[in-house]
Design a protein around this motif. Structure first.
Motif, PDB file in Angstrom:
ATOM      1  N   ILE A  27      14.542 -12.886  18.321  1.00  0.00           N
ATOM      2  CA  ILE A  27      13.754 -12.534  17.139  1.00  0.00           C
ATOM      3  C   ILE A  27      12.482 -11.827  17.610  1.00  0.00           C
ATOM      4  O   ILE A  27      11.665 -12.419  18.313  1.00  0.00           O
ATOM      5  N   VAL A  28      12.310 -10.561  17.225  1.00  0.00           N
ATOM      6  CA  VAL A  28      11.145  -9.803  17.675  1.00  0.00           C
ATOM      7  C   VAL A  28       9.991  -9.885  16.689  1.00  0.00           C
ATOM      8  O   VAL A  28       8.868  -9.509  17.015  1.00  0.00           O
ATOM      9  N   GLY A  29      10.248 -10.357  15.473  1.00  0.00           N
ATOM     10  CA  GLY A  29       9.185 -10.476  14.483  1.00  0.00           C
ATOM     11  C   GLY A  29       9.685 -11.117  13.207  1.00  0.00           C
ATOM     12  O   GLY A  29      10.891 -11.220  12.988  1.00  0.00           O
ATOM     13  N   TYR A  30       8.723 -11.555  12.381  1.00  0.00           N
ATOM     14  CA  TYR A  30       9.030 -12.222  11.118  1.00  0.00           C
ATOM     15  C   TYR A  30       8.432 -11.449   9.954  1.00  0.00           C
ATOM     16  O   TYR A  30       7.311 -10.938  10.047  1.00  0.00           O
ATOM     17  N   ILE A  31       9.151 -11.418   8.855  1.00  0.00           N
ATOM     18  CA  ILE A  31       8.610 -10.813   7.633  1.00  0.00           C
ATOM     19  C   ILE A  31       7.548 -11.730   7.035  1.00  0.00           C
ATOM     20  O   ILE A  31       6.460 -11.297   6.666  1.00  0.00           O
ATOM     21  N   HIS A  32       7.868 -13.017   6.920  1.00  0.00           N
ATOM     22  CA  HIS A  32       6.919 -13.997   6.374  1.00  0.00           C
ATOM     23  C   HIS A  32       6.407 -14.872   7.520  1.00  0.00           C
ATOM     24  O   HIS A  32       7.105 -15.767   7.986  1.00  0.00           O
ATOM     25  N   VAL A  33       5.201 -14.591   7.950  1.00  0.00           N
ATOM     26  CA  VAL A  33       4.598 -15.384   9.019  1.00  0.00           C
ATOM     27  C   VAL A  33       4.029 -16.684   8.465  1.00  0.00           C
ATOM     28  O   VAL A  33       4.088 -17.728   9.109  1.00  0.00           O
ATOM     29  N   HIS A  34       3.507 -16.630   7.255  1.00  0.00           N
ATOM     30  CA  HIS A  34       2.944 -17.813   6.611  1.00  0.00           C
ATOM     31  C   HIS A  34       3.779 -18.143   5.384  1.00  0.00           C
ATOM     32  O   HIS A  34       3.967 -17.293   4.508  1.00  0.00           O
ATOM     33  N   ALA A  35       4.260 -19.361   5.329  1.00  0.00           N
ATOM     34  CA  ALA A  35       5.121 -19.774   4.220  1.00  0.00           C
ATOM     35  C   ALA A  35       4.396 -19.628   2.891  1.00  0.00           C
ATOM     36  O   ALA A  35       3.251 -20.046   2.739  1.00  0.00           O
ATOM     37  N   GLY A  36       5.101 -19.017   1.931  1.00  0.00           N
ATOM     38  CA  GLY A  36       4.550 -18.893   0.590  1.00  0.00           C
ATOM     39  C   GLY A  36       3.597 -17.733   0.401  1.00  0.00           C
ATOM     40  O   GLY A  36       3.047 -17.561  -0.692  1.00  0.00           O
ATOM     41  N   HIS A  37       3.384 -16.929   1.459  1.00  0.00           N
ATOM     42  CA  HIS A  37       2.462 -15.798   1.350  1.00  0.00           C
ATOM     43  C   HIS A  37       3.192 -14.511   1.708  1.00  0.00           C
ATOM     44  O   HIS A  37       3.816 -14.409   2.764  1.00  0.00           O
ATOM     45  N   GLU A  38       3.080 -13.520   0.831  1.00  0.00           N
ATOM     46  CA  GLU A  38       3.688 -12.218   1.096  1.00  0.00           C
ATOM     47  C   GLU A  38       2.896 -11.505   2.194  1.00  0.00           C
ATOM     48  O   GLU A  38       1.669 -11.621   2.262  1.00  0.00           O
ATOM     49  N   PRO A  39       3.568 -10.746   3.061  1.00  0.00           N
ATOM     50  CA  PRO A  39       2.842 -10.010   4.100  1.00  0.00           C
ATOM     51  C   PRO A  39       1.994  -8.893   3.490  1.00  0.00           C
ATOM     52  O   PRO A  39       2.362  -8.301   2.469  1.00  0.00           O
ATOM     53  N   SER A  40       0.876  -8.625   4.125  1.00  0.00           N
ATOM     54  CA  SER A  40       0.010  -7.543   3.659  1.00  0.00           C
ATOM     55  C   SER A  40       0.590  -6.202   4.093  1.00  0.00           C
ATOM     56  O   SER A  40       1.519  -6.130   4.912  1.00  0.00           O
ATOM     57  N   ALA A  41       0.034  -5.127   3.566  1.00  0.00           N
ATOM     58  CA  ALA A  41       0.481  -3.788   3.947  1.00  0.00           C
ATOM     59  C   ALA A  41       0.294  -3.569   5.446  1.00  0.00           C
ATOM     60  O   ALA A  41       1.158  -2.978   6.115  1.00  0.00           O
ATOM     61  N   GLN A  42      -0.832  -4.045   5.991  1.00  0.00           N
ATOM     62  CA  GLN A  42      -1.089  -3.915   7.426  1.00  0.00           C
ATOM     63  C   GLN A  42      -0.032  -4.668   8.239  1.00  0.00           C
ATOM     64  O   GLN A  42       0.440  -4.166   9.267  1.00  0.00           O
TER      65      GLN A  42
END
Length: 333
Positions: free
Chosen positions: A239-254
């Motif tokens: 796994i090289v990366g996650y879409i959701h790093v924090h549960a329940g929070h959408e990722p920011s544009a950055q």
């Protein structure tokens, strides 16, 4: 006169017998309440064929992981009426265990992950040993925090989602069997036999997943979130990366831009989303990175009437999803 006496005596005898029948208590079912969908699936398999018990699910089957879940009055009543509570543990469902222990200090709580993660730290890492990670907006590796009920993963040294690994799910089934045997010794042999059979099937399933991934040229993926860490370790995925790093929070544009850059730099083969989430962000990342998108189901949720083999069926579908998404471009249809 004699006839009247006989009738009266007979009436008393019948009434007495009826009273005796009414005084015999009906056998009661032992209520086994399971916190989450995967724990419920495993417990049902372990308890299959045992009379006198009822295995129930506490949280909605379609919920997935109980991030920020608020216990309802109906949940509280079900917890307090349980004879045995089976939980995942590792911070995923502590709220249920705490409430149950407070209501019934002497009752049994079975923590399905107890001992399962011992010496298994590698299940939290990718196949290259570097560990699953994401990139921050500077391109550096960012620590992955996963929050459960107000806690971060730092409160528990092991990823709570061990059930996503078929091999570890089999070990969880054995833990559940041992716990049920302690409260129902007469059913101990059945529980242990059922758990052993399930564990053998899940070990074989894990081998099939690993063999399928081994045949693929590129094993690097972007995952939805860390629920797939144990599955990835079993499968030999990185796994090289996650879409959701924090549960329940959408990722920011950055964060999305950084993840696209990471996917390109690390040459990820595909973005693998989960059925519990919207596909929109995953589709955007896949499109911008120029890679396919697929779906992996960690079996965190499912239908209310899930059959006993639901876990195995879904994991078999995951094999086909990986073959399709991670196939080399020349092999894609």
């Amino acid at each position: 006169m004699r006839t009247i006496k006989i009738v009266l005596i007979g009436s008393f005898i019948v009434a007495g017998l009826a009273g005796c029948r009414q005084s015999v208590p009906k056998p009661t079912e032992r209520r086994i309440v399971c916190s989450t969908f995967p724990v419920w699936l495993l417990t049902r398999n372990v308890a299959q064929g045992r009379t006198g018990i009822r295995v129930e699910l506490l949280l909605p089957a379609g919920l997935g992981c109980p991030h920020d879940y608020v216990v309802t009055p109906q949940d509280a009543r079900k917890i307090e009426e349980a004879d045995v509570l089976v939980v995942n543990g590792l911070g995923l469902d502590d709220f249920a265990a705490e409430r149950f222990r407070k209501a019934k200090p002497e009752a049994t709580v079975i923590v399905a992950t107890d001992g399962v993660a011992d010496d298994l730290d590698h299940h939290r890492h990718g196949s290259d040993g570097a560990g699953p990670h994401t990139a921050d907006d500077d391109g550096a590796t960012a620590r992955h925090e996963h929050e459960h009920d107000g806690e971060t993963a730092e409160a528990h040294s092991t990823n709570a989602h061990l059930f996503s690994s078929p091999r570890l799910a089999g070990r969880m089934a054995r833990v559940i069997a041992t716990g049920l045997a302690s409260v129902d010794p007469e059913g101990a042999a059945l529980y242990r036999d059922n758990a052993a059979g399930l564990a053998r099937r899940l070990d074989a399933l894990a081998e099939d997943i690993r063999a399928a991934v081994a045949a693929l040229p590129n094993k690097r993926i972007v995952a939805q979130h860390d629920i797939l860490d144990a599955f990835a370790a079993d499968a030999g995925l990185e796994i090289v990366g996650y879409i959701h790093v924090h549960a329940g929070h959408e990722p920011s544009a950055q964060e999305i831009i950084a993840l696209v850059r990471t996917a390109r730099q690390r040459k990820a083969a595909a973005v693998m989303i989960e059925p519990q989430y919207s596909a929109r962000i995953g589709q955007t990342i896949a499109r911008e990175a120029g890679i396919p998108i697929g779906m992996l189901d960690p079996v965190a949720s499912g239908p209310d009437d899930a059959p006993l083999d639901y876990y195995e069926t879904v994991m078999r579908r995951n094999i086909e999803a990986l073959r399709k998404a991670l196939a080399p471009p020349s092999a894609r249809h």
